[in-house]
Design a protein around this motif. Sequence first.
Motif, PDB file in Angstrom:
ATOM      1  N   ARG B   5       0.833  -1.207   0.000  1.00  0.00           N
ATOM      2  CA  ARG B   5       0.000   0.000   0.000  1.00  0.00           C
ATOM      3  C   ARG B   5       0.867   1.257   0.000  1.00  0.00           C
ATOM      4  O   ARG B   5       0.577   2.223  -0.698  1.00  0.00           O
ATOM      5  CB  ARG B   5      -0.942  -0.007   1.210  1.00  0.00           C
ATOM      6  CG  ARG B   5      -2.036  -1.045   1.065  1.00  0.00           C
ATOM      7  CD  ARG B   5      -3.216  -0.725   1.948  1.00  0.00           C
ATOM      8  NE  ARG B   5      -2.981  -1.100   3.326  1.00  0.00           N
ATOM      9  CZ  ARG B   5      -3.412  -2.261   3.857  1.00  0.00           C
ATOM     10  NH1 ARG B   5      -4.087  -3.109   3.125  1.00  0.00           N
ATOM     11  NH2 ARG B   5      -3.165  -2.523   5.116  1.00  0.00           N
ATOM     12  N   ARG B  81      -9.952  11.430   1.214  1.00  0.00           N
ATOM     13  CA  ARG B  81     -11.029  10.599   1.740  1.00  0.00           C
ATOM     14  C   ARG B  81     -11.020   9.211   1.088  1.00  0.00           C
ATOM     15  O   ARG B  81     -11.259   8.211   1.756  1.00  0.00           O
ATOM     16  CB  ARG B  81     -12.357  11.306   1.477  1.00  0.00           C
ATOM     17  CG  ARG B  81     -13.504  10.664   2.162  1.00  0.00           C
ATOM     18  CD  ARG B  81     -14.587  11.689   2.465  1.00  0.00           C
ATOM     19  NE  ARG B  81     -15.767  11.000   2.917  1.00  0.00           N
ATOM     20  CZ  ARG B  81     -16.923  11.033   2.274  1.00  0.00           C
ATOM     21  NH1 ARG B  81     -17.041  11.720   1.152  1.00  0.00           N
ATOM     22  NH2 ARG B  81     -17.939  10.379   2.746  1.00  0.00           N
ATOM     23  N   GLY B  82     -10.706   9.185  -0.216  1.00  0.00           N
ATOM     24  CA  GLY B  82     -10.610   7.897  -0.903  1.00  0.00           C
ATOM     25  C   GLY B  82      -9.521   7.036  -0.284  1.00  0.00           C
ATOM     26  O   GLY B  82      -9.666   5.819  -0.164  1.00  0.00           O
ATOM     27  N   LEU B  83      -8.425   7.675   0.119  1.00  0.00           N
ATOM     28  CA  LEU B  83      -7.331   6.927   0.736  1.00  0.00           C
ATOM     29  C   LEU B  83      -7.707   6.475   2.138  1.00  0.00           C
ATOM     30  O   LEU B  83      -7.465   5.329   2.519  1.00  0.00           O
ATOM     31  CB  LEU B  83      -6.063   7.783   0.800  1.00  0.00           C
ATOM     32  CG  LEU B  83      -5.457   8.251  -0.528  1.00  0.00           C
ATOM     33  CD1 LEU B  83      -4.204   9.085  -0.264  1.00  0.00           C
ATOM     34  CD2 LEU B  83      -5.109   7.067  -1.411  1.00  0.00           C
ATOM     35  N   THR B  84      -8.322   7.364   2.912  1.00  0.00           N
ATOM     36  CA  THR B  84      -8.636   6.989   4.296  1.00  0.00           C
ATOM     37  C   THR B  84      -9.773   5.967   4.358  1.00  0.00           C
ATOM     38  O   THR B  84      -9.856   5.212   5.314  1.00  0.00           O
ATOM     39  CB  THR B  84      -8.980   8.209   5.181  1.00  0.00           C
ATOM     40  OG1 THR B  84     -10.026   8.940   4.557  1.00  0.00           O
ATOM     41  CG2 THR B  84      -7.798   9.112   5.383  1.00  0.00           C
ATOM     42  N   LEU B  85     -10.623   5.942   3.339  1.00  0.00           N
ATOM     43  CA  LEU B  85     -11.686   4.925   3.320  1.00  0.00           C
ATOM     44  C   LEU B  85     -11.180   3.572   2.806  1.00  0.00           C
ATOM     45  O   LEU B  85     -11.862   2.573   2.896  1.00  0.00           O
ATOM     46  CB  LEU B  85     -12.861   5.385   2.458  1.00  0.00           C
ATOM     47  CG  LEU B  85     -13.803   6.403   3.095  1.00  0.00           C
ATOM     48  CD1 LEU B  85     -14.798   6.933   2.082  1.00  0.00           C
ATOM     49  CD2 LEU B  85     -14.532   5.828   4.299  1.00  0.00           C
ATOM     50  N   SER B  86      -9.973   3.559   2.256  1.00  0.00           N
ATOM     51  CA  SER B  86      -9.374   2.304   1.796  1.00  0.00           C
ATOM     52  C   SER B  86      -8.699   1.651   3.010  1.00  0.00           C
ATOM     53  O   SER B  86      -8.618   2.252   4.075  1.00  0.00           O
ATOM     54  CB  SER B  86      -8.345   2.590   0.700  1.00  0.00           C
ATOM     55  OG  SER B  86      -7.111   2.942   1.278  1.00  0.00           O
ATOM     56  N   PRO B  87      -8.219   0.425   2.847  1.00  0.00           N
ATOM     57  CA  PRO B  87      -7.573  -0.227   3.998  1.00  0.00           C
ATOM     58  C   PRO B  87      -6.284   0.457   4.468  1.00  0.00           C
ATOM     59  O   PRO B  87      -5.744   0.089   5.502  1.00  0.00           O
ATOM     60  CB  PRO B  87      -7.269  -1.637   3.484  1.00  0.00           C
ATOM     61  CG  PRO B  87      -8.187  -1.842   2.336  1.00  0.00           C
ATOM     62  CD  PRO B  87      -8.373  -0.502   1.713  1.00  0.00           C
ATOM     63  N   ALA B  88      -5.794   1.427   3.703  1.00  0.00           N
ATOM     64  CA  ALA B  88      -4.551   2.101   4.109  1.00  0.00           C
ATOM     65  C   ALA B  88      -4.753   2.850   5.426  1.00  0.00           C
ATOM     66  O   ALA B  88      -5.734   3.562   5.587  1.00  0.00           O
ATOM     67  CB  ALA B  88      -4.100   3.070   3.023  1.00  0.00           C
TER      68      ALA B  88
END
Lengths: 282, 231
Positions: B5, B81-88
Amino acid sequence: MGHIIKVNQVQKKFQQTTALDQISFHVSEGEIFGMLGPSGAGKTTMIKLMTGELGKTAGDLEVLGKNPDAFHRSSYKAQIGVLSDNSALYDRLSVLDNLKLFCKLYEKPLSRIDEVLELVNMWGEQKKIVSKLSKGMRQRVLLAKSFIHQPKLLFLDEPTSALDPGNTAHIHRSLRKLNEEGTTIFLNTHDMQEAADLCDRVAFLHQGKIQELDRPSALRYKYSSHAFHITTFAEEELVIENTPDNAAEVAQLIADGAVKEMHTDNPTLGDIFLNITGKELV
Amino acid sequence: MNVNRISAIFEKDLKDFTKNSMLFFMPLLPIILAVFYSRMGDGEDLPLFVIYLIVGVTYSAVTAGFMMMMMAEEREKNTLRGLTLSPASFIEIIIGKSLVTTLLTFASLIIALLIMGIGPLLNAKAMIGLIILFFFFLFLGIGVGLFVKTVGMTTAYMMPLMFLFGFTPMVESLQFEEGSMVLKIFATFPISQMIKLGEDGSWSHIGIVSLWTLGAIAFTYICYIRTRKDS
Ligand SMILES: Nc1ncnc2c1ncn2[C@@H]1O[C@H](COP(=O)(O)OP(=O)(O)O)[C@@H](O)[C@H]1O
Ligand SMILES: [Mg+2]
């Protein structure tokens, strides 16, 4: 089938405003569940409680068998997909590079990219730079991104608002296919047609409270006046109650060959919403 | 911590950097200054404060500047937000996003130092100090990037930060009275401490720089908590 979302007496307050109050509902696995309400009803807030972006003020909430304490964990995030009203892509990068990033973040094979683009009818557009895409195409890529990791549960916040009918139809078709493949979908919308077309069940949300919750057809039946609307060749408009007592009268009109058009009263979800809340769905 | 990731975010940022003309000039700035100063020096060794001026410019313009702009852009365009909503996790996101900055910082710094003469910095203490100082600027940049809401606003913060922390060695040339309060305060600033380290080699200077770095980490953490609350 099990319940993938369980919400019981949930409340969410922001300082003075109560955005959600006494919210209770269940969503079954494999369902398309719609939350229908005008702007400001609390739809986005409801999704954010379930994605872990906001914390509830009171009540019980369980998604995928987990309580909110687990909503920030990677294992939970890997199972949900989110397309929110302000989801975004990297403008300077191509469609492919954007989707590659998310494939890798979710540790899925890059072959998923072709699959998801195919599903949203964007195959062949991989090389395009995002800033050059139309709003509708961008939204379809965002949708592709939201389920690239094959989530069990997909949250969609007004996915077609402000899109033209063509793109809306593309998105609806993709969602039906996804749902057939087993994805449970939680859909926020203020478009009653969208709710009626896609959802197995809809909840009417108004001023933070659920006013009604059922299958669209059941709601239509419940709020129908149960009457026949008949237009005769003489352009007469008749409304006749659907009761045994009126059978002879209706039969006679048919026997006389006078019936030009006849249908039962079938309110749209928009009519019903207006009926319950006194508010239009915009 | 998931290496896949982190490298995915790094690759994305690297590609994005090559397409972002706004950021292209910044790593060149220290190199241009290095050329300029070494011409002035007539081939003699440059004084320590000039070398640290270039270090300060590199760290404030490239390290802090890049981090600020990249974080602010992710926030402004709502891609964060796309990153924080991903498993990262947030740590993975920060590390992934720091890698491009780290790469460019050290490429730019090493070239600039080679031009000016790297000699005075070729000792263990200076190296340790430089690395700790790098993290001070890195976290300062991340914190400000999370603090401001738009890329446009970063410039408003960048200038004062560059002057305070990057151009600290210039303060001496501002003709303050010997022993004045202003000079005493600036003497505790990280770059001033690095110059002192070069003069007397005392570990205490590294300690003070470390305190600044801890402060920057705390600042970043507070800004991170704040962004979570107002979502
Ligand atoms: N972060 C926030 N702070 C304060 N009030 C908020 C916040 N988010 C939403 N609200 C309020 O909560 C209510 C519901 O908003 P929202 O969930 O966005 O509705 P919808 O998505 O149905 O349009 C609105 O009155 C809105 O102003
Ligand atoms: Mg909304």
